[in-house]
Motif scaffolding. Sequence first.
Motif, PDB file in Angstrom:
ATOM      1  N   ALA A  36      -4.065   5.498   5.520  1.00  8.19           N
ATOM      2  CA  ALA A  36      -3.324   5.516   4.255  1.00  8.19           C
ATOM      3  C   ALA A  36      -4.252   5.365   3.051  1.00  8.19           C
ATOM      4  CB  ALA A  36      -2.260   4.418   4.257  1.00  8.19           C
ATOM      5  N   GLY A  37      -5.558   5.309   3.288  1.00  7.32           N
ATOM      6  CA  GLY A  37      -6.506   5.337   2.187  1.00  7.32           C
ATOM      7  C   GLY A  37      -7.192   4.037   1.826  1.00  7.32           C
ATOM      8  N   ASN A  90       0.384   5.455  -7.616  1.00  5.43           N
ATOM      9  CA  ASN A  90      -0.656   4.521  -8.024  1.00  5.43           C
ATOM     10  C   ASN A  90      -1.557   4.231  -6.824  1.00  5.43           C
ATOM     11  OD1 ASN A  90      -2.275   2.531  -9.072  1.00  5.43           O
ATOM     12  ND2 ASN A  90      -0.615   1.456 -10.084  1.00  5.43           N
ATOM     13  N   PRO A  91      -2.429   5.167  -6.514  1.00 13.42           N
ATOM     14  CA  PRO A  91      -3.291   4.998  -5.333  1.00 13.42           C
ATOM     15  C   PRO A  91      -4.462   4.048  -5.603  1.00 13.42           C
ATOM     16  CG  PRO A  91      -3.835   7.044  -6.426  1.00 13.42           C
ATOM     17  CD  PRO A  91      -2.682   6.430  -7.189  1.00 13.42           C
ATOM     18  N   GLN A 107       0.838  -1.201   0.000  1.00 19.93           N
ATOM     19  CA  GLN A 107       0.000   0.000   0.000  1.00 19.93           C
ATOM     20  C   GLN A 107       0.877   1.257   0.000  1.00 19.93           C
ATOM     21  OE1 GLN A 107      -2.140   0.894   3.650  1.00 19.93           O
ATOM     22  NE2 GLN A 107      -3.881   1.722   2.482  1.00 19.93           N
ATOM     23  N   HIS A 108       1.888   1.268   0.843  1.00 20.39           N
ATOM     24  CA  HIS A 108       2.800   2.413   0.911  1.00 20.39           C
ATOM     25  C   HIS A 108       3.550   2.584  -0.407  1.00 20.39           C
ATOM     26  CE1 HIS A 108       5.553   5.336   2.589  1.00 20.39           C
ATOM     27  NE2 HIS A 108       6.545   4.619   2.095  1.00 20.39           N
ATOM     28  N   ALA A 120       1.190   4.033  -3.147  1.00 21.55           N
ATOM     29  CA  ALA A 120       0.894   5.448  -2.908  1.00 21.55           C
ATOM     30  C   ALA A 120       2.108   6.325  -3.184  1.00 21.55           C
ATOM     31  CB  ALA A 120       0.421   5.638  -1.468  1.00 21.55           C
ATOM     32  N   THR A 121       3.282   5.873  -2.790  1.00 21.49           N
ATOM     33  CA  THR A 121       4.518   6.628  -3.003  1.00 21.49           C
ATOM     34  C   THR A 121       4.863   6.753  -4.480  1.00 21.49           C
ATOM     35  OG1 THR A 121       5.345   5.809  -0.883  1.00 21.49           O
ATOM     36  CG2 THR A 121       6.961   6.759  -2.363  1.00 21.49           C
ATOM     37  N   ARG A 144     -11.746   8.308  -9.578  1.00 20.47           N
ATOM     38  CA  ARG A 144     -10.382   8.826  -9.745  1.00 20.47           C
ATOM     39  C   ARG A 144     -10.009   8.944 -11.221  1.00 20.47           C
ATOM     40  NH1 ARG A 144      -7.260   5.198  -5.285  1.00 20.47           N
ATOM     41  NH2 ARG A 144      -7.969   6.376  -3.489  1.00 20.47           N
TER      42      ARG A 144
END
Length: 148
Positions: free
Chosen positions: A117-118, A95-96, A87-88, A91-92, A146
């Motif tokens: 973290a969403g 690519n959420p 997940q991190h 997001a980093t 999105r």
Amino acid sequence: MRVDQPLLQRSAPVSRQRKAEPQQPLVIIVDDDASVREALSELILSMGFEPVCFASTRELLDADVLNSPGCLILDVRMPGASGLDLQHHLATNGNPKPIIFLTGHGDIPMTVQAMKAGAVDFLTKPVRDQTLLDAVIAGIAVDAKRRG
């Protein structure tokens, strides 16, 4: 497509369907337990969505599916990188992807971390089919929004 067919016999027809309809959402399942992957895949197929399964976060990152519309169902504890690590990473790297965590080993701090973290949802195994399907529908809707 019959629900009682083995998962491996379905993989080719599902892939052909994806090529014919490239905007069909994928439900990407990442879990190190093969029986969990198969059961989740059957459930997702029964609702008309296309599942794609991986046994590890590394397998997922090596595949070319993350830019497809859809969402992730992600186990937390796996060999190598955990679901929270993935997940991190996503997001980093911009690519959420909407994530639904599904774990047998969750606790409150882990849930809070994932949701902050969403994550779309954080569910524990065993989970009711309808609860998981509701989360998948929500994840796909988040991704569609999105993408505009």
